[in-house]
Design a protein around this motif. Sequence first.
Motif, PDB file in Angstrom:
ATOM      1  N   TYR A  16       0.796  -1.488   0.336  1.00  0.00           N
ATOM      2  CA  TYR A  16       0.168  -0.160   0.174  1.00  0.00           C
ATOM      3  C   TYR A  16       0.601   1.409   0.117  1.00  0.00           C
ATOM      4  N   GLN A  17       1.467   1.277   0.775  1.00  0.00           N
ATOM      5  CA  GLN A  17       2.800   2.355   1.050  1.00  0.00           C
ATOM      6  C   GLN A  17       3.705   2.706  -0.419  1.00  0.00           C
ATOM      7  N   ASN A  18       4.057   1.632  -0.551  1.00  0.00           N
ATOM      8  CA  ASN A  18       5.399   1.828  -1.468  1.00  0.00           C
ATOM      9  C   ASN A  18       4.960   1.335  -3.254  1.00  0.00           C
ATOM     10  N   GLY A  19       4.448   0.045  -3.228  1.00  0.00           N
ATOM     11  CA  GLY A  19       3.621  -0.460  -4.563  1.00  0.00           C
ATOM     12  C   GLY A  19       2.973   0.362  -5.131  1.00  0.00           C
ATOM     13  N   ILE A  20       2.010   0.601  -4.738  1.00  0.00           N
ATOM     14  CA  ILE A  20       1.099   1.719  -5.311  1.00  0.00           C
ATOM     15  C   ILE A  20       1.668   2.784  -6.226  1.00  0.00           C
ATOM     16  N   HIS A  21       3.474   3.792  -5.626  1.00  0.00           N
ATOM     17  CA  HIS A  21       4.160   4.193  -6.732  1.00  0.00           C
ATOM     18  C   HIS A  21       4.752   3.633  -7.747  1.00  0.00           C
ATOM     19  N   LEU A  22       4.637   2.305  -7.523  1.00  0.00           N
ATOM     20  CA  LEU A  22       5.509   1.637  -9.021  1.00  0.00           C
ATOM     21  C   LEU A  22       4.482   1.018  -9.968  1.00  0.00           C
ATOM     22  N   ILE A  23       3.660   0.303  -9.090  1.00  0.00           N
ATOM     23  CA  ILE A  23       2.550   1.182  -9.888  1.00  0.00           C
ATOM     24  C   ILE A  23       1.636   1.578 -11.243  1.00  0.00           C
ATOM     25  N   ASP A  24       1.930   2.870 -10.110  1.00  0.00           N
ATOM     26  CA  ASP A  24       2.172   4.119 -10.814  1.00  0.00           C
ATOM     27  C   ASP A  24       3.387   4.262 -11.864  1.00  0.00           C
ATOM     28  N   ARG A  25       4.337   4.556 -11.838  1.00  0.00           N
ATOM     29  CA  ARG A  25       5.170   5.046 -12.415  1.00  0.00           C
ATOM     30  C   ARG A  25       5.533   3.819 -13.783  1.00  0.00           C
ATOM     31  N   SER A  26       4.891   2.335 -13.245  1.00  0.00           N
ATOM     32  CA  SER A  26       4.871   1.987 -14.539  1.00  0.00           C
ATOM     33  C   SER A  26       3.330   2.094 -16.126  1.00  0.00           C
ATOM     34  N   CYS A  27       2.250   2.597 -14.727  1.00  0.00           N
ATOM     35  CA  CYS A  27       0.721   2.356 -16.103  1.00  0.00           C
ATOM     36  C   CYS A  27       2.012   3.372 -16.432  1.00  0.00           C
ATOM     37  N   TRP A  28       2.205   4.583 -16.252  1.00  0.00           N
ATOM     38  CA  TRP A  28       2.379   6.500 -16.606  1.00  0.00           C
ATOM     39  C   TRP A  28       3.063   6.321 -17.642  1.00  0.00           C
ATOM     40  N   TRP A  29       4.735   5.313 -17.740  1.00  0.00           N
ATOM     41  CA  TRP A  29       5.634   5.179 -18.075  1.00  0.00           C
ATOM     42  C   TRP A  29       5.039   4.212 -19.511  1.00  0.00           C
TER      43      TRP A  29
END
Length: 330
Positions: A173-186
């Motif tokens: 919840y804390q950091n996985g969401i950052h990784l998901i966001d980065r991938s979806c955006w890129w």
Amino acid sequence: MHGVGIIGAGSVSPGHLQAVATLESTHLQAVADTDAERLARVCAEHGCQGYSSYEDLLADEGVDLVIVCLPHGLHCEVTVAALEAGKHVLVEKPMAVNVEECDAMIASAQRTGKQLSVGHMHRFSPTNRAVQKLLREQAVGDLVCLCDEAYRPFNPNRPAWYLDKATHGGLWYQNGIHLIDRSCWWVDSRVVAVKALIDSRFFEFSADDVAMALLQFENGVYSTLIHVWWRTGGRRFSTEFVCTDGMLQLRRGIESGRNDLFIGRDGDWEQVEVTEDHDTTARQLSAFVEAIDAVTEPPVTAEYARHLVAVLTACMESSRLGREVVLQDS
Ligand SMILES: NC(=O)c1ccc[n+]([C@@H]2O[C@H](COP(=O)([O-])OP(=O)(O)OC[C@H]3O[C@@H](n4cnc5c(N)ncnc54)[C@H](O)[C@@H]3O)[C@@H](O)[C@H]2O)c1
């Protein structure tokens, strides 16, 4: 000039307080926190009104924009209350703990006509933006797959809610969401299926400390996300992008904290100079305020952030079931 109210004066709040002070279009009207000592300290430092309950902050007519910096389980309740009180809301990531909560928040924003965005701040980093530009320009061809990895020690000074599954703490919840966001955006596409391991393997707390996920995108790209809070190990943060005419690599220097960007061709890495800075939170707020003033969509829409939560929870479901999960919302 927007009067900003910050709800939650914990670890993420200094960046937001700084951002509000940096922009000419915002001033800090009020802060709310249930921790009286913390509230008194922040109010004394920033010379603003302090409230011990978020409801009182929402009743303050000088506040028209609220930044929600609370534990994950409170994001939905407080965001909906703020929207219904007629405030625009920037809520910290993840948007909420499940898609049902996201839907309630989106419905409230639509009903009230107020702007809602989520603090997915990585896209405001100059280096991350440089990667996005190279990918869009197809500087090294078409993106085939990417791998985003973060290995770090667990920070033992976290408040209790960070460590408890029941309060939606943990690394995913804390950091996985950052990784998901980065991938979806890129990748610039929606996730259609996931296979993941999200578990607690190193520490005694109930929340997870290791995550590995394979995301399959609608446009045929795949990404692998790995994030570990180790008991003992080595630090590493890196992202590799495999493209048809070369590679891109982001390496975060352990000592420097800098994100360095490289292009790989014919076996060699060549560095791309990017001036990195630490103004991502101010840039995020500035973009949100511009969207409010221009009555346009913010860079991070609530619908986009909802998709990230759908991916996040699908990965948890995949880990629980031990098989691939196909996303229903894509
Ligand atoms: N973007 C980033 O890099 C980043 C970094 C850290 C945290 N975050 C996010 O920010 C949010 C907050 O995290 P944090 O680390 O600041 O948490 P924290 O625990 O340090 O701070 C939360 C604050 O909320 C207060 N609080 C709790 N319940 C409240 C209530 N009902 N009313 C008013 N105040 C209440 C607590 O007293 C505390 O001061 C989370 O969504 C987290 O994921 C983002």
